[in-house]
Structure formats: structure tokens, C-alpha cells
Design a protein around this motif. Structure first.
Motif, PDB file in Angstrom:
ATOM      1  N   TYR A  29      -4.419   4.532  -7.442  1.00 14.80           N
ATOM      2  CA  TYR A  29      -3.781   5.061  -6.235  1.00 14.80           C
ATOM      3  C   TYR A  29      -4.305   6.460  -5.943  1.00 14.80           C
ATOM      4  CZ  TYR A  29      -0.653   7.670  -9.424  1.00 14.80           C
ATOM      5  OH  TYR A  29      -0.140   8.498 -10.394  1.00 14.80           O
ATOM      6  N   VAL A  80      -0.353   8.525   1.069  1.00 13.95           N
ATOM      7  CA  VAL A  80      -0.742   7.462   1.980  1.00 13.95           C
ATOM      8  C   VAL A  80      -1.477   8.000   3.195  1.00 13.95           C
ATOM      9  CG1 VAL A  80       0.120   5.618   3.460  1.00 13.95           C
ATOM     10  CG2 VAL A  80       1.147   5.981   1.220  1.00 13.95           C
ATOM     11  N   LYS A  90       6.443   5.445  -4.570  1.00 16.25           N
ATOM     12  CA  LYS A  90       6.232   5.941  -3.214  1.00 16.25           C
ATOM     13  C   LYS A  90       6.281   7.462  -3.142  1.00 16.25           C
ATOM     14  CE  LYS A  90       9.413   3.399  -1.210  1.00 16.25           C
ATOM     15  NZ  LYS A  90      10.241   2.807  -0.143  1.00 16.25           N
ATOM     16  N   GLY A 130      -3.448   5.247  -0.621  1.00 14.85           N
ATOM     17  CA  GLY A 130      -2.196   4.668  -1.060  1.00 14.85           C
ATOM     18  C   GLY A 130      -2.342   4.000  -2.415  1.00 14.85           C
ATOM     19  N   GLN A 152       0.811  -1.217   0.000  1.00 14.66           N
ATOM     20  CA  GLN A 152       0.000   0.000   0.000  1.00 14.66           C
ATOM     21  C   GLN A 152       0.843   1.264   0.000  1.00 14.66           C
ATOM     22  OE1 GLN A 152      -3.134  -0.262   2.863  1.00 14.66           O
ATOM     23  NE2 GLN A 152      -3.802   1.852   2.588  1.00 14.66           N
ATOM     24  N   ILE A 153       2.078   1.187   0.447  1.00 20.24           N
ATOM     25  CA  ILE A 153       2.931   2.372   0.510  1.00 20.24           C
ATOM     26  C   ILE A 153       3.372   2.852  -0.865  1.00 20.24           C
ATOM     27  CG2 ILE A 153       3.779   1.876   2.822  1.00 20.24           C
ATOM     28  CD1 ILE A 153       6.297   0.703   1.504  1.00 20.24           C
TER      29      ILE A 153
END
Length: 755
Positions: free
Chosen positions: A291, A263, A258, A271, A236-237
Motif C-alpha cells: 500500500y 489514497v 483506511k 491505496g 483500494q480504500i
């Protein structure tokens, strides 16, 4: 009912604990051969040998017999030859791993698989004394690809009782496993025969095959359907990892964004949330992700669907320079983004969005057909609509494609709160009614206060949120004075006394665990914390430690995050012991039935990693076959009439620009940018007035219609299925009851009855 089932299962486990070590020499479960065996015919119903293995054992036996004739002037008795055949065929026993496994008391040695079975009682000494002339030939032929310690020990003729005793002591089974000695444990003899015959077609428990650990909030596990055998795990990051067929991973991430992904806090629902591959990925190398990110100097939070392609020189990494933004949706909070992406059998991309996480959907987003949140969207990513300025086009049969005055053309279904892990049944369906689509999509929807639910997604279906939560009224006052809409109820629901957040799963269509075939396996985020709660229906336990042998385990973390499929249809589960996004406590497992696997001759997933059969042969090439399933005519979600939507054509878009500006003052942000995002939220009355041109009163409505808005009578102690009659509605309509791993969070629903 639940207590009775629990007691029955407890007794079953106790009664079979003595003989639960069914495992083949390749350390995998037994199976049912597709055709009767011709050499080791006693294992034709259930065992560890396929037709390929059977033919190889026959060749070994003929080679032993031929060499024995050449080396011995005296003819070997038929009894000795029959014993040799039995010893060879013992490799086909469902307990062959136990029969041939022993501890060798030698420096540096430990557990090993021997060449000679562990015989019961004095059978070893009796055989050696009678048939010593054929043992050298047995070891010479069988030992070419196996352990040679026994052959080396027998390199000198056994002319005295001491030598015979030494040999039999080495090949004997440990005292604490005497119940596995051969032939007593043979699955076609004694008390074990009933056990194996009864257990070959049902599954009471499952084990887990560890795949990967130290993952950071793994939220998606999927495949590329490109015949590579790879699995892809989304963290999820903002990273995606590749798992190669041998279980290893490249040094680099498949994708790392990232720095782009938003997030939020460590327990956020934002995320990198979705990943899917184009149906033609093998040729065009396209993939799609979902995302959240912040735009315009971090003032606007949006959900984005974006296309990438893999690197031309490295198929295990994404070329981020190939980015193409498909769709952006403005968000009003960091919760309930959704994020599931799927390509249907029709080739279109399905996007599942949440309601944005308001308090009970106070902005009524899920029911607003001019907002993309709380919906299932369907678009064509292969065709660009240059006239509309969109990176996609609208399928012509979408509900509002022909008349955008009724709703946004991207919308396929609506009324969802927080769709959690959706999947498409990969089986080829033999439809019995034209109204039932072959594109069966199962989707979990996280509830608010009381219920969790599982739905089958259908075109133009309204799943009721926030009018309904599951089959119960959530906001009955929202319907007063309004016309009626058609609400589609879930196929299964359960109360928060059992779980707190449903995690949708998959219908098992793999071949490695045939007893699971046709069952929908899903779970609940925190079901592991509800150890004393039970599901209504048959329970499926984690198997005992003695059944989860070898590399299998019956231990699992308390939180279930997601389920996924391999190319072959095997189901995987993602778990964690901490819900923090930054902690490396995530695990990935494969769900395995330890009592029966598929036939390795026909199922690639049922073969050992080496790809070599237990007799040293090579398995035949497997041609994937799609299994046709007949769906009963009643396999549909129950619907009820509450406010009817889009049955009258609205003449024009009644929301004026002045009213829109007034609405903007009451929202948290404006909908900016070129994306086809959410419009400003409007009240339910405004939405119905727009839809029906201010004709939405029900003063002349019949009492029968208004009665549907009243709260239903419900027993708080029960776990409901759709409607009031379980034998007709909800989960019973698709062929069976719910089955749960009672303390580990996985739930199984049988679909389509018998396999």
C-alpha cells in the motif's frame, strides 16, 4: 478474418438457440463422465450423471422393481420396466432441468422440479394406462427426497380417463418449451445430438456467477491456500473482506487500515494495492500487503510492503499488532505504484512496482538498476539479513546478488511501466529445455500512447520501457551512442484502438469449466466501451440470456478492475460501473462455462453448494491432483538486441557524493528513512556510464547493430503479436490465438494447445 468469425458465431448462436437450455437438475451445466456409465449408458459421453449418480439410479430402479413385485400379484411388463428406467435416466440428460421443471397451477406454487419427466405428445397418457400399477412404487421410492405433490395426486388408483388427464396435465411441459419434452430433447437422439457432441470440447461464450456486490473499488481477489475455501477481496480504500465458502461474510472486515493508507483523489492509483498469503499460511498465519502512505509529516510518499498475522482467536480478522514492515520504496508521484504481490513456486516473494508515473518515464526510472521502481523484485521474507539491516534476505541467484555494483540485489527483472495484475501458472510443468523455468509468471503491463502488452516474467529480463512500448520504439533517441542491451518482447500486445489499459489475468487451471483449461484469461479496463472493436483471432462472446440460466448472468459492468483465483483454480473477475474509489458499485463474479462443467465426482468446484448429488447421494472425497503440462521448447518471449546490460563488469561505483547532491536539487524530494528505497534519478547517459565505466560509445559498432534502433514498419490497423511473424513469435508460440469477450472485456489466450 474478424468479419468471417463474427458471422460464423452469429449463425452458430442462431442455429442453436432452440436447444441451448442445457442445464442439470442441480441448475448447473452438464459434464463428461470420467468413466462410462453402466446403468444409464446412453449418457456416458455427455450428461448430468457421474458414476456415483449412475450407481444410485440403479439402486432406485432395483428398489422400485422389488417393491412392485411385493405389491402386485400380476407381473409388470418389461416395457413398463424399461420406461421406468428411461424416466430415471432422464435425470442424466443435459436438458434434465427443463425436462423436470414445470409450473404447478396450485395456490402458492410456482416453478418446481418434479419427480416425473415431461413426456412428449400422448406418451404420458399411454404410459399411465399401460403401467399404472408401477407408478405408485415409482413415486414411493423416488419421492422420498423430492416433491410429493405428484405422489399425493396419484395416491388413488387412476381408474378413469379423467384422472389420467389430470395427472398428465400437471406433469406436462409448458407450450413455449415443448422442444424440451422427453425423449425428443434427449441429447443422444435427434438434432440435439450433433449440438452436444460438437459443444463438449470448445467454449464460444461464458456466463458470470454473481459473488458479491456493493464493493468500493475492488482491486484484488485471492485465496489463502489453506483449504478453507475462503476468498479475500481488497478494496483500494484500505479494507479487505472475507467471502466464506457459502457466499456469506463475517460482520467485521478481515483488515481495515483506511486511517494509514494514502489514497489521494477519487481516481487515484494509490491505496491498498496488493495482498498475498505466505505459502505456509496454514501454519504460520502470515500475510503480506502492498500500500501507499505518507511519512514524516506527510512530506514523503512511499510504497510499503508489510507483514501481518491473523488473530489467534479469529481466523477471519488480522491482528494489526503483529505488523512488520518488510520494505519501503520512495515515490515521486501518486501514480504507477504497481502493487502486485506473489509468492513463487520457489517460496520467494515477488513484488511488482511501477515507474512512478512520470511523463514517458522522463526520469528514466524503469531502466535504472539502482532504483526499485519499474521492476520485479524478489526477496526472501523468511530470513532476516541483520548485517544489512533488512527485514528480508536476497536469494543467491538474483541477477545482482553476487555483485551489487551492477544493480540493486532485490531486482529480478526490469523495464516495466505499470505492471497490472500478474499471476503464476499453477500447473506442474514438464520442461523440455533447462532454460525455461517452472515458475511461469504472466503479467500485464499498461502502455503509454499506443500499445498494451502481456509478458512472461523471466529472470534478468529487460522489458524495454521506456526504450520500447511493446515491440515499438518509444524513445529511439535514448539509444544513440549507447551500447546494446537485450530487450524481451511481450508475448501479446494490442493497440489502443481496442482497449486503453490492460488488466492481467490467469491461466485457467480449475476443473469446473474444463473447456477453458489452459487458456489465459485477461481483459482491459475500458474494453466494455469499445463495442465495435474486435480482436484478431477467435472471439468469445457473453452467452445469451437463455444460456445463462438460473443464478448465472450475461450482464457485466463496463469497467474491469482485476482477476483472481480460488483455491481450486476457478477464475473470478472484479468489475465496477464507476471508477470513483468511494462509490459502492463494485461487483465480483465467477467465470462459468454454461455448456460444460467438470465431473462432480472428481471436481469439488463442479458440485452444487449443498454438496448433495442430484440423486441424493454423497459425492466421494476429492484428492487434489496437480496436472503435469508439457511446455513446447519455443514457449519463450522473443528478445531483440538493443542496449546490452551488465555484460561488462563495472570496476567501481562512479557516482560521487558531489554528483548525488547535485542530482538532489533537481528531484522533488529526498530519499529518507532506513528503507531500501529508490536512489535519486539519474540521466540515462549517467546510468550507462556507471554501468560500463564511460566506455559506452559505439563509434566502432557495426551497422547491423545500429539498425535495431530504427522504428519498425507496422500496419496501424493490425493487432500485433511479438515480432513480425505471428506463426513463430508472440502469442502463437504458446498454442493459439487471442479470444475476447467482445463487448464485456475478458480476453482468452489458449496456452499449451490441447487439454
Amino acid at each position: 478474418m474478424n468479419i468471417l468469425l463474427i458471422l460464423c458465431l452469429t449463425l452458430l448462436i442462431i442455429n442453436t438457440a432452440r436447444i441451448n437450455g442445457q442445464q442439470c437438475m442441480d441448475l448447473m451445466p452438464p459434464f463428461v463422465p470420467s468413466t462410462p456409465l453402466l446403468f444409464c449408458e446412453e449418457y456416458s459421453k455427455y450428461g448430468c450423471c457421474s458414476s456415483t449418480d449412475d450407481q444410485q439410479l440403479r439402486r432406485l430402479f432395483n428398489d422400485i422393481r422389488l417393491q412392485n413385485r411385493q405389491n402386485n400379484a400380476r407381473r409388470t411388463s418389461s416395457t413398463c420396466l424399461q420406461n421406468v428406467k428411461s424416466f430415471l435416466c432422464a435425470r442424466c440428460s443435459p436438458f434434465s432441468a427443463e425436462i423436470f421443471q414445470r409450473t404447478i397451477i396450485q395456490p402458492g406454487s410456482g416453478h418446481m422440479l418434479g419427480l416425473f419427466p415431461s413426456l412428449c405428445g400422448g406418451l404420458c397418457k399411454q404410459f399411465v394406462r399401460m403401467c399404472s400399477n408401477i407408478l405408485l412404487d415409482y413415486f414411493a421410492i423416488v419421492g422420498t427426497n423430492g416433491n410429493r405433490m405428484e405422489e399425493a395426486l396419484f395416491s388413488q388408483p387412476l381408474t378413469n380417463s379423467t384422472a389420467t388427464d389430470n395427472f398428465c396435465n400437471i406433469v406436462k411441459i409448458p407450450s413455449h418449451k415443448r422442444q424440451y419434452c422427453y425423449p425428443t430433447v434427449d441429447s443422444t437422439h435427434g438434432e440435439s445430438s450433433k449440438f452436444t457432441e460438437d459443444r463438449t470440447n470448445i467454449t464460444d461464450c461464458v456466463c458470470l456467477q454473481p459473488l458479491r456486490k456493493s464493493l468500493r473499488s475492488p482491486i484484488v481477489i485471492t485465496n489463502a491456500n489453506d483449504d478453507s475455501g475462503r476468498l479475500f477481496i481488497v478494496e483500494q480504500i484500505g479494507t479487505v473482506k472475507v467471502i466464506l465458502p457459502d457466499g456469506s461474510s463475517p460482520n467485521n472486515d478481515f483488515l481495515n487500515i483506511k486511517s494509514t493508507v494514502y489514497v489521494g483523489n477519487k481516481l487515484s492509483q494509490s491505496g491498498l494495492l496488493g495482498l498475498t498469503f505466505h505459502p505456509n499460511f496454514k501454519e504460520n498465519h502470515k500475510l503480506y500487503i502492498f500500500y501507499t502512505l505518507k511519512k514524516d509529516n506527510d512530506s514523503d510518499l512511499v510504497s510499503r510492503v508489510e507483514e501481518f498475522r491473523v488473530n489467534d482467536t479469529d481466523i477471519n480478522s488480522v491482528d494489526t499488532s503483529t505488523s512488520r514492515v518488510i520494505l519501503e520504496i520512495s515515490k515521486y508521484s501518486s501514480n504507477h505504484a504497481g502493487g502486485q504481490l506473489l509468492f513463487g513456486k520457489d517460496g520467494y516473494l515477488y513484488i511488482f512496482t511501477g515507474d512512478d508515473g512520470g511523463d514517458g518515464d522522463d526520469m528514466e526510472i524503469a531502466q535504472d538498476l539502482f532504483m526499485l521502481s519499474g521492476k520485479v523484485l524478489r526477496i526472501n521474507v523468511d530470513v532476516t539479513d541483520f548485517i544489512a539491516g533488512k527485514e528480508y534476505s536476497i536469494p543467491s541467484d538474483n541477477p545482482f546478488a553476487a555483485d551489487e555494483s551492477l544493480g540493486l540485489p532485490e531486482i529480478y527483472a526490469w523495464g516495466l511501466r505499470y505492471p497490472s495484475k500478474c499471476s503464476i501458472d499453477r500447473a506442474v510443468l514438464s520442461l523440455t529445455i533447462l532454460a525455461l523455468s517452472d515458475n511461469r509468471i504472466f503479467c500485464g503491463d499498461v502502455g503509454a500512447d499506443t500499445f498494451e502488452e502481456v509478458n512472461i516474467i523471466r529472470k534478468k529480463a529487460n522489458y524495454g520501457w521506456n526504450i520500447k512500448e511493446g515491440t515499438m520504439d518509444f524513445c529511439p533517441e535514448c539509444l544513440r551512442g549507447l551500447p546494446e542491451v537485450k530487450i524481451t518482447y511481450p508475448i501479446f500486445e494490442y493497440r489502443h484502438t481496442i482497449g486503453v489499459s490492460v488488466v492481467g489475468g490467469h491461466i485457467y487451471r480449475g476443473c469446473a469449466s474444463p473447456n477453458l483449461y489452459g487458456q489465459y484469461i485477461f481483459g482491459d479496463l475500458k474494453n466494455g466501451d469499445n463495442l465495435k472493436q474486435t480482436w484478431k483471432g477467435e472471439r468469445l462472446q457473453m452467452c445469451t440470456a437463455s444460456q445463462c440460466v438460473g443464478t448465472l448472468t450475461n450482464k457485466i459492468e463496463p469497467y474491469i478492475l482485476s482477476f483472481g483465483e480460488s483455491e481450486e483454480g476457478e477464475i473470478y473477475v472484479l468489475t465496477t460501473s464507476s471508477l470513483s474509489l468511494t462509490s459502492s458499485y463494485g461487483h465480483a463474479y465467477k467465470i462459468v462455462d454454461p455448456l460444460r462443467r467438470g465431473n462432480p465426482d472428481e471436481c469439488k468446484s463442479a458440485r452444487p453448494v449443498s454438496g448433495i448429488s442430484l440423486t441424493g447421494g454423497v459425492y466421494p472425497t476429492v484428492t487434489p491432483r496437480q496436472r503435469e503440462i508439457t511446455v513446447p521448447t519455443h514457449v519463450t518471449s522473443q528478445t531483440t538486441v538493443t542496449p546490452r546490460i551488465a555484460t561488462r563488469r563495472r570496476q567501481q561505483r562512479p557516482t560521487s557524493e558531489t554528483r548525488r547532491r547535485n542530482r538532489q536539487q533537481n528531484t522533488r524530494r529526498r530519499n529518507r528513512g532506513p528503507e531500501r528505497g529508490n536512489q535519486r534519478p539519474r540521466s540515462r547517459l549517467s546510468f550507462i556510464q556507471r554501468l560500463f565505466g564511460r566506455r559506452g560509445n559505439n563509434r566502432n559498432q557495426s551497422p547491423a547493430h545500429t539498425g535495431n534502433n530504427q522504428r519498425r514498419t507496422n500496419n496501424p490497423a493490425s493487432n500485433r503479436t511479438s515480432g513480425n511473424q505471428q506463426t513463430r513469435n508472440g502469442i502463437r508460440t504458446i498454442g493459439g490465438g487471442a479470444v475476447v469477450v467482445s463487448n464485456q472485456g475478458a480476453t482468452v489466450v489458449r496456452v499449451n494447445g490441447k487439454r
